[in-house]
Design an enzyme around this catalytic site. Structure first.
Site, mmCIF file in Angstrom:
data_model
loop_
_atom_site.group_PDB
_atom_site.id
_atom_site.type_symbol
_atom_site.label_atom_id
_atom_site.label_comp_id
_atom_site.label_asym_id
_atom_site.label_seq_id
_atom_site.Cartn_x
_atom_site.Cartn_y
_atom_site.Cartn_z
ATOM 1 N N LYS A 21 0.627 -1.157 45.812
ATOM 2 C CA LYS A 21 0.497 -1.610 44.640
ATOM 3 C C LYS A 21 0.880 -0.482 43.729
ATOM 4 O O LYS A 21 1.794 -0.402 42.644
ATOM 5 C CB LYS A 21 -0.603 -1.700 43.967
ATOM 6 C CG LYS A 21 -1.246 -1.740 43.014
ATOM 7 C CD LYS A 21 -3.459 -2.857 42.214
ATOM 8 C CE LYS A 21 -4.081 -1.211 42.696
ATOM 9 N NZ LYS A 21 -4.134 0.080 41.279
ATOM 10 N N ARG A 26 5.383 0.435 39.801
ATOM 11 C CA ARG A 26 6.738 1.540 39.288
ATOM 12 C C ARG A 26 8.214 0.602 39.271
ATOM 13 O O ARG A 26 9.321 0.688 38.608
ATOM 14 C CB ARG A 26 6.593 3.283 40.211
ATOM 15 C CG ARG A 26 6.005 3.022 40.386
ATOM 16 C CD ARG A 26 5.957 4.789 41.265
ATOM 17 N NE ARG A 26 4.553 5.523 40.566
ATOM 18 C CZ ARG A 26 3.413 5.814 40.868
ATOM 19 N NH1 ARG A 26 2.565 4.104 40.913
ATOM 20 N NH2 ARG A 26 2.390 6.904 40.616
ATOM 21 N N GLY A 93 -5.117 0.888 35.621
ATOM 22 C CA GLY A 93 -4.982 2.088 35.067
ATOM 23 C C GLY A 93 -3.616 2.810 35.285
ATOM 24 O O GLY A 93 -3.527 3.846 34.404
ATOM 25 N N ARG A 121 -13.048 4.426 31.121
ATOM 26 C CA ARG A 121 -11.668 5.572 32.051
ATOM 27 C C ARG A 121 -10.871 6.365 31.171
ATOM 28 O O ARG A 121 -10.679 5.798 30.067
ATOM 29 C CB ARG A 121 -10.952 4.625 33.207
ATOM 30 C CG ARG A 121 -11.763 3.846 33.940
ATOM 31 C CD ARG A 121 -10.564 3.303 34.924
ATOM 32 N NE ARG A 121 -9.815 4.147 36.116
ATOM 33 C CZ ARG A 121 -9.346 3.508 36.993
ATOM 34 N NH1 ARG A 121 -8.631 2.611 36.971
ATOM 35 N NH2 ARG A 121 -9.018 4.883 37.577
ATOM 36 N N GLN A 168 -0.851 9.336 38.368
ATOM 37 C CA GLN A 168 -0.575 8.762 36.841
ATOM 38 C C GLN A 168 0.104 9.747 35.445
ATOM 39 O O GLN A 168 0.555 9.264 35.146
ATOM 40 C CB GLN A 168 -1.820 7.790 36.791
ATOM 41 C CG GLN A 168 -2.208 6.984 37.887
ATOM 42 C CD GLN A 168 -3.621 5.912 37.821
ATOM 43 O OE1 GLN A 168 -3.833 6.572 37.039
ATOM 44 N NE2 GLN A 168 -3.966 4.898 38.423
ATOM 45 N N ASP A 318 -7.837 6.522 47.021
ATOM 46 C CA ASP A 318 -7.947 5.406 47.105
ATOM 47 C C ASP A 318 -9.006 4.830 48.372
ATOM 48 O O ASP A 318 -9.988 3.971 48.600
ATOM 49 C CB ASP A 318 -7.495 4.285 46.662
ATOM 50 C CG ASP A 318 -6.591 4.772 45.953
ATOM 51 O OD1 ASP A 318 -7.423 5.031 44.985
ATOM 52 O OD2 ASP A 318 -5.832 3.944 45.137
ATOM 53 N N LYS A 345 -13.029 6.129 38.799
ATOM 54 C CA LYS A 345 -11.980 5.677 39.161
ATOM 55 C C LYS A 345 -12.485 3.606 37.829
ATOM 56 O O LYS A 345 -13.061 3.496 37.663
ATOM 57 C CB LYS A 345 -12.115 5.114 41.003
ATOM 58 C CG LYS A 345 -12.006 6.722 41.614
ATOM 59 C CD LYS A 345 -10.090 6.558 40.826
ATOM 60 C CE LYS A 345 -9.062 7.534 41.813
ATOM 61 N NZ LYS A 345 -7.756 7.615 41.608
ATOM 62 N N ARG A 391 -12.207 -2.474 45.663
ATOM 63 C CA ARG A 391 -11.764 -1.014 47.011
ATOM 64 C C ARG A 391 -13.011 -1.693 47.202
ATOM 65 O O ARG A 391 -13.856 -1.169 48.641
ATOM 66 C CB ARG A 391 -11.485 0.328 46.631
ATOM 67 C CG ARG A 391 -9.936 -0.055 46.133
ATOM 68 C CD ARG A 391 -8.781 0.859 46.713
ATOM 69 N NE ARG A 391 -7.504 1.023 45.713
ATOM 70 C CZ ARG A 391 -6.986 0.400 46.033
ATOM 71 N NH1 ARG A 391 -6.683 -0.535 47.264
ATOM 72 N NH2 ARG A 391 -5.408 0.250 45.626
HETATM 73 C C1 S3P Z 1 -2.056 5.802 41.221
HETATM 74 C C2 S3P Z 1 -2.231 6.912 41.475
HETATM 75 C C3 S3P Z 1 -3.659 7.528 42.188
HETATM 76 C C4 S3P Z 1 -4.984 6.523 42.487
HETATM 77 C C5 S3P Z 1 -4.359 4.840 41.833
HETATM 78 C C6 S3P Z 1 -2.879 4.207 41.462
HETATM 79 C C7 S3P Z 1 -0.438 5.737 40.607
HETATM 80 O O1 S3P Z 1 -4.519 7.669 40.800
HETATM 81 O O2 S3P Z 1 -5.788 6.649 42.615
HETATM 82 O O3 S3P Z 1 -5.031 3.926 42.108
HETATM 83 O O4 S3P Z 1 -0.372 4.430 41.172
HETATM 84 O O5 S3P Z 1 0.167 6.416 40.655
HETATM 85 P P1 S3P Z 1 -4.783 9.016 39.904
HETATM 86 O O6 S3P Z 1 -4.049 9.547 39.752
HETATM 87 O O7 S3P Z 1 -5.586 9.309 39.438
HETATM 88 O O8 S3P Z 1 -5.078 9.770 41.224
#
Ligand code: S3P
Length: 432
Positions: A21, A26, A93, A121, A168, A318, A345, A391
């Protein structure tokens, strides 16, 4: 949709779980900033990543699809156009936070919202440093919650300590750093997933990674990014559910193909190995600078409890719900701490896991930043709530496979967010 999962004898077979994912997001977001056409093989077609695809089309990026390959027609770092309507980020997110990095530096106005979960969130973690870069972001709670609006502006680089080790947040700032004047530096206490850095490097961005003392990434304004060809490997976060099933069900063996084993992502596999799981990485190779392997995993009857601490969380952030499921079948108390990020989350995953484990007969203690799970526990079964969190739905489906009277999961169809074929794949490997 409610789903009932009954006890089975074992799981056997070979699976290629859906594509990663994070890399799929990206593969659209970053290539949309390239000068030219990038191609993406094995793009994940699931709720969250289709959200990204739609959002980038609304931002004026031409994205063509045939069965095998997606083509992203990048127009350069400033080549987006003002969306005609509010951008719907759905449940994602990652789409929201990374896209804020782009929108902050464009010459137009945009507004973003999302579903009930996403609107709860925290966005301040990304809005605040972006505002330090001179971004004009506003919204509920002073730009801390969706809906948000962005008035694009001229950005300048900053130094930022990414305390929560959030990939993120790091990615949003690196993306903004491509457009900003000067240098943008992100320093992390622990290394978070590094797909953004790898992909940007391949695209010729002005980026440097320094792992000597702390984890530091520097990026400078980059006027031209090259288009690239991406092949997305299988998602270790999705593979984790099946690995867990194989480990806790007698007589089981699974081969999970093409799984991403980037060390910032495979913490779950290392942790269950430490618990005594039989797990083997075979056919190790690299795809687009990302390490990949076929994973062989077998029933492991002598699992022992473990501790999980703060610095280990980013590489398995995750996977904590499914790790908790494995811990119910290990001898002793598994103690997970330093995981308060789980509370923000797609659902409050600490609360969701603790409540659901109790409902099916497991002794568990809730901590502010984690939980203690008492093993080895008989799983009576019963009714659990997914809290519309993919999840949670998948983790408790796996627990259902070892339950005495089955586990019924409320709103189990939310698995679609990352793994639309989850229940069919599960059906294809179980032996009743
Ligand atoms: C992700 C970063 C993680 C992860 C999310 C995907 C990403 O979150 O929990 O499912 O693709 O950059 P955080 O950046 O909030 O740690």
């Amino acid at each position: 949709m409610e789903k009932e999962i009954q006890k089975v004898k074992s799981v056997k077979g070979c699976l290629r779980v859906p594509s990663d994912k994070s890399i799929s997001h990206r593969s659209i977001i970053l290539t949309s900033m390239a000068n030219g056409i990038s191609s993406v093989k094995n793009f994940l077609r699931a709720g969250d990543t289709l959200t990204t695809l739609n959002v980038y089309r609304k931002l004026g990026i031409k994205i063509t699809e045939d069965k095998e390959v997606i083509k992203v027609h990048g127009n350069g770092v400033n080549g987006f156009s003002e969306p005609e309507d509010i951008l719907d980020m759905g449940n994602s997110g990652t789409t929201t936070r990374l896209t804020l990095g782009i929108l902050s530096g464009q010459r137009f106005f945009s507004a973003l919202t999302g579903d009930e979960s996403l609107r709860k969130r925290p966005m301040k973690r990304v809005a605040l440093p972006l505002k330090q870069m001179n971004a004009k972001i506003d919204g509920r709670e002073n730009g801390g919650l969706l809906p948000l609006c962005v008035r694009g502006s001229d950005l300048k680089g900053i130094n930022f300590f990414n305390e929560k080790a959030s990939a993120q947040v790091k990615s949003a700032l690196l993306i903004a750093g491509l457009i900003a004047e000067g240098e943008t530096k992100v320093i992390e206490p622990y290394k978070s997933r590094d797909h953004t850095e790898k992909m940007l490097k391949a695209m010729g961005a002005n980026i440097q990674i320094d792992e000597q003392n702390e984890y530091t990434v520097c990026i400078r304004k980059t006027d031209k990014l090259f288009p690239i060809e991406i092949d997305v490997p299988a998602d270790p976060s999705s593979a984790a559910f099946f690995a867990a099933a194989a480990v806790i069900l007698p007589d089981s063996e699974l081969v999970l193909k093409d799984v991403l084993i980037n060390p910032t992502r495979d913490g779950f596999f290392r942790k269950i190995k430490q618990m005594g799981a039989y797990i083997e990485y075979t056919n190790k190779r690299k795809i687009n600078e990302e390490p990949v392997a076929d994973i062989i995993i077998r029933y492991s009857p002598e699992l022992k409890a473990v501790q999980v601490s703060k610095e280990e969380i980013p590489s398995m952030v995750d996977e904590i719900p499914i790790l908790a499921v494995v811990a119910t079948q290990a001898e002793g108390d598994t103690v997970i701490t330093g995981a308060s990020e789980l509370r923000v989350k797609e659902s409050d995953r600490i609360k969701a896991v603790v409540e659901n484990l109790r409902n099916v007969g497991v002794e568990v203690e809730e901590l502010q930043d984690g939980m203690v799970i008492r093993g080895k526990s008989k799983i009576k079964g019963g009714y659990v709530d997914s809290f519309k969190d993919h999840r949670i739905a998948m983790a408790f489906s796996i627990l259902g496979l070892v339950s005495e009277k089955g586990i019924k999961i409320k709103d189990a169809d939310c698995a679609y967010i990352s793994y639309p074929e989850f229940f069919e794949h599960l059906q294809s490997v179980v032996i009743k």
